[in-house]
Design a protein around this motif. Structure first.
Motif, PDB file in Angstrom:
ATOM      1  N   LEU A  34       0.969  -1.180   0.157  1.00  0.00           N
ATOM      2  CA  LEU A  34       0.083  -0.087  -0.023  1.00  0.00           C
ATOM      3  C   LEU A  34       0.794   1.365  -0.125  1.00  0.00           C
ATOM      4  CD1 LEU A  34      -2.904  -0.894   2.406  1.00  0.00           C
ATOM      5  CD2 LEU A  34      -3.077  -0.654   0.024  1.00  0.00           C
ATOM      6  N   LYS A  35       1.881   1.290   0.680  1.00  0.00           N
ATOM      7  CA  LYS A  35       2.938   2.448   0.934  1.00  0.00           C
ATOM      8  C   LYS A  35       3.419   2.612  -0.466  1.00  0.00           C
ATOM      9  CE  LYS A  35       6.983   3.939   3.400  1.00  0.00           C
ATOM     10  NZ  LYS A  35       8.096   3.678   4.183  1.00  0.00           N
ATOM     11  N   ARG A  36       3.922   1.506  -1.127  1.00  0.00           N
ATOM     12  CA  ARG A  36       4.477   1.459  -2.294  1.00  0.00           C
ATOM     13  C   ARG A  36       3.663   1.870  -3.672  1.00  0.00           C
ATOM     14  NH1 ARG A  36       4.546  -0.905  -6.801  1.00  0.00           N
ATOM     15  NH2 ARG A  36       3.471  -2.716  -6.127  1.00  0.00           N
ATOM     16  N   ALA A  37       2.403   1.668  -3.393  1.00  0.00           N
ATOM     17  CA  ALA A  37       1.395   1.863  -4.561  1.00  0.00           C
ATOM     18  C   ALA A  37       1.192   3.489  -4.314  1.00  0.00           C
ATOM     19  CB  ALA A  37       0.026   1.029  -3.990  1.00  0.00           C
ATOM     20  N   LYS A  38       0.955   3.767  -3.246  1.00  0.00           N
ATOM     21  CA  LYS A  38       0.704   5.406  -2.892  1.00  0.00           C
ATOM     22  C   LYS A  38       1.921   6.150  -3.471  1.00  0.00           C
ATOM     23  CE  LYS A  38      -0.734   8.327   0.656  1.00  0.00           C
ATOM     24  NZ  LYS A  38      -1.339   8.590   2.163  1.00  0.00           N
ATOM     25  N   GLU A  39       2.934   5.643  -3.158  1.00  0.00           N
ATOM     26  CA  GLU A  39       4.173   6.407  -3.607  1.00  0.00           C
ATOM     27  C   GLU A  39       4.151   6.481  -5.272  1.00  0.00           C
ATOM     28  OE1 GLU A  39       7.328   4.613  -1.924  1.00  0.00           O
ATOM     29  OE2 GLU A  39       7.194   5.238  -0.113  1.00  0.00           O
ATOM     30  N   LYS A 126       1.652  -7.784 -12.230  1.00  0.00           N
ATOM     31  CA  LYS A 126       2.232  -7.017 -12.983  1.00  0.00           C
ATOM     32  C   LYS A 126       1.505  -5.731 -13.185  1.00  0.00           C
ATOM     33  CE  LYS A 126       5.952  -8.292 -15.308  1.00  0.00           C
ATOM     34  NZ  LYS A 126       7.215  -8.060 -15.174  1.00  0.00           N
ATOM     35  N   GLU A 127       0.216  -5.828 -13.402  1.00  0.00           N
ATOM     36  CA  GLU A 127      -0.557  -4.702 -13.407  1.00  0.00           C
ATOM     37  C   GLU A 127      -0.529  -3.726 -12.159  1.00  0.00           C
ATOM     38  OE1 GLU A 127      -5.418  -4.219 -12.867  1.00  0.00           O
ATOM     39  OE2 GLU A 127      -4.840  -5.600 -14.665  1.00  0.00           O
ATOM     40  N   ILE A 128      -0.428  -4.333 -11.085  1.00  0.00           N
ATOM     41  CA  ILE A 128      -0.151  -3.327  -9.738  1.00  0.00           C
ATOM     42  C   ILE A 128       1.190  -3.431  -9.407  1.00  0.00           C
ATOM     43  CG2 ILE A 128      -2.730  -3.470  -9.153  1.00  0.00           C
ATOM     44  CD1 ILE A 128      -1.908  -5.671  -7.146  1.00  0.00           C
ATOM     45  N   ASN A 129       2.224  -3.737  -9.937  1.00  0.00           N
ATOM     46  CA  ASN A 129       3.542  -3.754  -9.815  1.00  0.00           C
ATOM     47  C   ASN A 129       3.946  -4.396  -8.691  1.00  0.00           C
ATOM     48  OD1 ASN A 129       4.059  -2.347 -12.209  1.00  0.00           O
ATOM     49  ND2 ASN A 129       3.607  -0.331 -11.220  1.00  0.00           N
ATOM     50  N   ILE A 130       3.347  -5.796  -8.445  1.00  0.00           N
ATOM     51  CA  ILE A 130       3.986  -6.407  -7.162  1.00  0.00           C
ATOM     52  C   ILE A 130       4.959  -7.313  -7.355  1.00  0.00           C
ATOM     53  CG2 ILE A 130       3.484  -7.994  -5.430  1.00  0.00           C
ATOM     54  CD1 ILE A 130       0.648  -6.706  -5.463  1.00  0.00           C
ATOM     55  N   VAL A 131       5.151  -7.823  -8.635  1.00  0.00           N
ATOM     56  CA  VAL A 131       6.055  -8.663  -9.388  1.00  0.00           C
ATOM     57  C   VAL A 131       7.467  -8.034  -9.358  1.00  0.00           C
ATOM     58  CG1 VAL A 131       6.718 -10.133 -11.105  1.00  0.00           C
ATOM     59  CG2 VAL A 131       4.449  -9.947 -10.636  1.00  0.00           C
TER      60      VAL A 131
END
Length: 131
Positions: A34-39, A126-131
């Motif tokens: 969540l932190k990474r997604a927000k950034e 990949k879509e939400i950049n977790i990989v």
């Protein structure tokens, strides 16, 4: 609830998850993502939905060896993309040779279904950049 499982079996599985720190690692992973997604400006809602679906599937299907299988699929997809012989690469040749014709067909179908789910998961990550 799955047929054949008792409330006691579900309770044992839940207790095991608690002892192994399942929920702590889930929360830590979710917070990090969540932190990474927000950034990065990625939708936090989609990350939460992904984690919630994944944790419910993990619990529902009691996936023991699926993470190892997913790691193999992920390695193939990262290094070569989608390949036409993925099922052959993922087949346990030694085990496969011990099966009857019908069992080989079921094994291959099951492996194919698992592969497609892993590819779907990979694309979602990949879509939400977790990989």
């Amino acid at each position: 609830m799955e047929e054949g499982k008792t409330l006691k079996q579900y309770a044992k599985e839940a207790k095991k998850r608690l002892k192994q720190g399942f929920w702590q690692s889930y929360r830590k992973g979710l917070d990090t993502e969540l932190k990474r997604a927000k950034e990065e400006g990625i939708s936090e809602t989609s990350v939460k939905e992904y984690y919630n679906k994944r944790v419910s599937d993990d619990i529902k299907f009691n996936r023991a060896g699926e993470e190892e299988f997913y790691a193999k699929v992920k390695n193939i997809l990262d290094s070569e993309g989608e390949v036409s012989d993925a099922i052959g690469r993922l087949t346990d040749k030694e085990f496969f040779e011990t099966l009857s014709y019908d069992e080989k067909q079921r094994y291959t179908l099951s492996l194919s279904e698992r592969y497609l789910k892993a590819v779907e998961r990979y694309k979602k990550e990949k879509e939400i950049n977790i990989v």
